[in-house]
Design a protein around this motif. Sequence first.
Motif, PDB file in Angstrom:
ATOM      1  N   HIS A 199       3.021  -4.204   3.613  1.00 26.20           N
ATOM      2  CA  HIS A 199       3.849  -3.021   3.843  1.00 26.20           C
ATOM      3  C   HIS A 199       3.060  -1.799   3.383  1.00 26.20           C
ATOM      4  CE1 HIS A 199       7.353  -0.559   4.455  1.00 26.20           C
ATOM      5  NE2 HIS A 199       7.390  -0.180   3.182  1.00 26.20           N
ATOM      6  N   ARG A 200       2.930  -0.811   4.292  1.00 28.94           N
ATOM      7  CA  ARG A 200       2.207   0.421   3.995  1.00 28.94           C
ATOM      8  C   ARG A 200       3.176   1.596   4.116  1.00 28.94           C
ATOM      9  NH1 ARG A 200      -3.379   0.005   4.140  1.00 28.94           N
ATOM     10  NH2 ARG A 200      -4.100  -2.060   4.766  1.00 28.94           N
ATOM     11  N   VAL A 201       3.117   2.479   3.115  1.00 33.70           N
ATOM     12  CA  VAL A 201       3.886   3.722   3.125  1.00 33.70           C
ATOM     13  C   VAL A 201       2.865   4.849   3.222  1.00 33.70           C
ATOM     14  CG1 VAL A 201       5.500   5.179   1.860  1.00 33.70           C
ATOM     15  CG2 VAL A 201       5.677   2.677   1.694  1.00 33.70           C
ATOM     16  N   ILE A 202       2.908   5.571   4.329  1.00 30.14           N
ATOM     17  CA  ILE A 202       1.914   6.598   4.616  1.00 30.14           C
ATOM     18  C   ILE A 202       2.643   7.912   4.854  1.00 30.14           C
ATOM     19  CG2 ILE A 202       0.018   7.278   6.147  1.00 30.14           C
ATOM     20  CD1 ILE A 202       0.230   4.027   6.841  1.00 30.14           C
ATOM     21  N   HIS A 243       5.238   7.457   7.764  1.00 35.72           N
ATOM     22  CA  HIS A 243       5.515   6.255   8.535  1.00 35.72           C
ATOM     23  C   HIS A 243       5.228   5.017   7.711  1.00 35.72           C
ATOM     24  CE1 HIS A 243       1.225   6.858   9.620  1.00 35.72           C
ATOM     25  NE2 HIS A 243       1.200   5.570   9.780  1.00 35.72           N
ATOM     26  N   TYR A 244       5.881   3.951   8.128  1.00 35.30           N
ATOM     27  CA  TYR A 244       5.674   2.627   7.564  1.00 35.30           C
ATOM     28  C   TYR A 244       4.856   1.849   8.578  1.00 35.30           C
ATOM     29  CZ  TYR A 244       9.749   3.517   4.511  1.00 35.30           C
ATOM     30  OH  TYR A 244      10.639   4.029   3.605  1.00 35.30           O
ATOM     31  N   ALA A 245       4.013   0.990   8.074  1.00 34.60           N
ATOM     32  CA  ALA A 245       3.268   0.058   8.914  1.00 34.60           C
ATOM     33  C   ALA A 245       3.118  -1.231   8.117  1.00 34.60           C
ATOM     34  CB  ALA A 245       1.901   0.627   9.286  1.00 34.60           C
ATOM     35  N   GLY A 246       3.037  -2.327   8.805  1.00 33.92           N
ATOM     36  CA  GLY A 246       2.874  -3.579   8.086  1.00 33.92           C
ATOM     37  C   GLY A 246       2.910  -4.764   9.009  1.00 33.92           C
ATOM     38  N   ARG A 247       3.093  -5.919   8.366  1.00 34.79           N
ATOM     39  CA  ARG A 247       3.113  -7.144   9.175  1.00 34.79           C
ATOM     40  C   ARG A 247       3.939  -8.228   8.518  1.00 34.79           C
ATOM     41  NH1 ARG A 247      -2.662  -7.623   7.822  1.00 34.79           N
ATOM     42  NH2 ARG A 247      -2.889  -6.536   9.772  1.00 34.79           N
ATOM     43  N   HIS A 256       0.887  -1.169   0.000  1.00 35.10           N
ATOM     44  CA  HIS A 256       0.000   0.000   0.000  1.00 35.10           C
ATOM     45  C   HIS A 256       0.919   1.211   0.000  1.00 35.10           C
ATOM     46  CE1 HIS A 256      -3.608  -2.362   1.185  1.00 35.10           C
ATOM     47  NE2 HIS A 256      -2.673  -3.147   1.715  1.00 35.10           N
ATOM     48  N   PHE A 257       1.036   1.892  -1.125  1.00 35.79           N
ATOM     49  CA  PHE A 257       1.962   3.008  -1.248  1.00 35.79           C
ATOM     50  C   PHE A 257       1.172   4.296  -1.388  1.00 35.79           C
ATOM     51  CE2 PHE A 257       5.131   5.784  -3.045  1.00 35.79           C
ATOM     52  CZ  PHE A 257       6.313   5.358  -2.471  1.00 35.79           C
ATOM     53  N   LYS A 258       1.136   5.052  -0.299  1.00 33.76           N
ATOM     54  CA  LYS A 258       0.426   6.330  -0.243  1.00 33.76           C
ATOM     55  C   LYS A 258      -1.012   6.138  -0.708  1.00 33.76           C
ATOM     56  CE  LYS A 258       4.796   8.677  -0.731  1.00 33.76           C
ATOM     57  NZ  LYS A 258       5.634   9.576  -1.478  1.00 33.76           N
ATOM     58  N   ASP A 259      -1.478   6.909  -1.680  1.00 26.21           N
ATOM     59  CA  ASP A 259      -2.877   6.826  -2.117  1.00 26.21           C
ATOM     60  C   ASP A 259      -3.092   5.919  -3.322  1.00 26.21           C
ATOM     61  OD1 ASP A 259      -3.703   8.569  -0.104  1.00 26.21           O
ATOM     62  OD2 ASP A 259      -3.275  10.333  -1.332  1.00 26.21           O
ATOM     63  N   ASN A 260      -2.079   5.161  -3.718  1.00 26.05           N
ATOM     64  CA  ASN A 260      -2.193   4.275  -4.870  1.00 26.05           C
ATOM     65  C   ASN A 260      -2.959   3.003  -4.497  1.00 26.05           C
ATOM     66  OD1 ASN A 260      -0.414   5.641  -6.947  1.00 26.05           O
ATOM     67  ND2 ASN A 260       0.961   5.534  -5.195  1.00 26.05           N
ATOM     68  N   PRO A 261      -3.604   2.368  -5.480  1.00 31.41           N
ATOM     69  CA  PRO A 261      -4.242   1.073  -5.184  1.00 31.41           C
ATOM     70  C   PRO A 261      -3.186   0.059  -4.744  1.00 31.41           C
ATOM     71  CG  PRO A 261      -4.872   1.879  -7.369  1.00 31.41           C
ATOM     72  CD  PRO A 261      -3.789   2.779  -6.855  1.00 31.41           C
ATOM     73  N   PRO A 262      -3.541  -0.880  -3.872  1.00 36.32           N
ATOM     74  CA  PRO A 262      -2.566  -1.882  -3.421  1.00 36.32           C
ATOM     75  C   PRO A 262      -2.082  -2.742  -4.590  1.00 36.32           C
ATOM     76  CG  PRO A 262      -4.693  -2.204  -2.329  1.00 36.32           C
ATOM     77  CD  PRO A 262      -4.843  -1.060  -3.256  1.00 36.32           C
ATOM     78  N   VAL A 263      -0.827  -3.158  -4.512  1.00 29.41           N
ATOM     79  CA  VAL A 263      -0.253  -4.079  -5.499  1.00 29.41           C
ATOM     80  C   VAL A 263       0.375  -5.251  -4.755  1.00 29.41           C
ATOM     81  CG1 VAL A 263       0.141  -2.384  -7.325  1.00 29.41           C
ATOM     82  CG2 VAL A 263       1.909  -2.769  -5.633  1.00 29.41           C
ATOM     83  N   GLU A 275       3.161  -7.190  13.861  1.00 26.20           N
ATOM     84  CA  GLU A 275       2.921  -5.898  13.227  1.00 26.20           C
ATOM     85  C   GLU A 275       4.039  -4.936  13.594  1.00 26.20           C
ATOM     86  OE1 GLU A 275      -1.027  -4.705  14.335  1.00 26.20           O
ATOM     87  OE2 GLU A 275      -1.928  -6.180  12.977  1.00 26.20           O
ATOM     88  N   TYR A 276       4.321  -4.012  12.673  1.00 28.41           N
ATOM     89  CA  TYR A 276       5.348  -3.003  12.936  1.00 28.41           C
ATOM     90  C   TYR A 276       4.857  -1.635  12.492  1.00 28.41           C
ATOM     91  CZ  TYR A 276       6.381  -3.271   7.948  1.00 28.41           C
ATOM     92  OH  TYR A 276       6.266  -3.248   6.580  1.00 28.41           O
ATOM     93  N   ARG A 277       5.438  -0.621  13.110  1.00 27.82           N
ATOM     94  CA  ARG A 277       5.252   0.773  12.726  1.00 27.82           C
ATOM     95  C   ARG A 277       6.599   1.453  12.885  1.00 27.82           C
ATOM     96  NH1 ARG A 277       1.464  -0.151  16.448  1.00 27.82           N
ATOM     97  NH2 ARG A 277       2.301   1.319  17.964  1.00 27.82           N
ATOM     98  N   ALA A 278       6.899   2.386  12.002  1.00 29.30           N
ATOM     99  CA  ALA A 278       8.149   3.129  12.089  1.00 29.30           C
ATOM    100  C   ALA A 278       7.976   4.472  11.393  1.00 29.30           C
ATOM    101  CB  ALA A 278       9.296   2.354  11.442  1.00 29.30           C
ATOM    102  N   VAL A 279       8.769   5.422  11.791  1.00 30.25           N
ATOM    103  CA  VAL A 279       8.808   6.734  11.145  1.00 30.25           C
ATOM    104  C   VAL A 279       9.875   6.675  10.062  1.00 30.25           C
ATOM    105  CG1 VAL A 279       9.365   9.182  11.497  1.00 30.25           C
ATOM    106  CG2 VAL A 279       8.060   7.921  13.234  1.00 30.25           C
ATOM    107  N   TYR A 280       9.583   7.298   8.913  1.00 30.31           N
ATOM    108  CA  TYR A 280      10.619   7.411   7.887  1.00 30.31           C
ATOM    109  C   TYR A 280      10.749   8.854   7.428  1.00 30.31           C
ATOM    110  CZ  TYR A 280       7.510   8.031   3.884  1.00 30.31           C
ATOM    111  OH  TYR A 280       6.602   8.540   2.994  1.00 30.31           O
ATOM    112  N   GLN A 281      11.950   9.178   6.992  1.00 34.92           N
ATOM    113  CA  GLN A 281      12.244  10.463   6.355  1.00 34.92           C
ATOM    114  C   GLN A 281      12.973  10.152   5.053  1.00 34.92           C
ATOM    115  OE1 GLN A 281      14.546  13.079   8.940  1.00 34.92           O
ATOM    116  NE2 GLN A 281      13.784  11.919  10.694  1.00 34.92           N
TER     117      GLN A 281
END
Length: 138
Positions: free
Chosen positions: A133-136, A116-120, A49-56, A93-99
């Motif tokens: 994996h989610r990029v938000i 942030h990243y989130a996923g499992r 899940h990358f930002k507002d794009n449909p999941p791939v 599950e994980y969450r992290a901040v990214y820059q």
Amino acid sequence: MTTHPASGSAPTLPEIRHIIEESLARYTQAMDNQDAETAATLLTDAELHFKDNPPVQGHRDVAGFFATAFPNPSRTRHLVSNLIIEAGTNCIEYRAVYQRWSVADPTSPLCEALGHYAGRFTPGAAGLIWSEHRVITS
């Protein structure tokens, strides 16, 4: 991506943390190198899940997504921090901040993105499988 704990049994929390940190480090390195194939290999079993794009999902679709997501080469460096891990019985599950920093001019880095990243990861017979994996962006 499937990872193997050091022992043949269920991974311990330090092993889980190492696996997730290593996976995120390799993912951000692939992003910085604009290496769509490596990113796709890491996320082969994951729903992206990358930002507002449909999941791939799937190696081919993830590689194609990243090949088109960054058409203009740029020099970047990702920083990941504040990793939080919640280990359950069915998934981790994980969450992290990214820059994401532009280092096109190394004497004057510029923060291009903060989020942030989130996923499992899910346990499997061969080890932990990166399953989401989610990029938000913030």
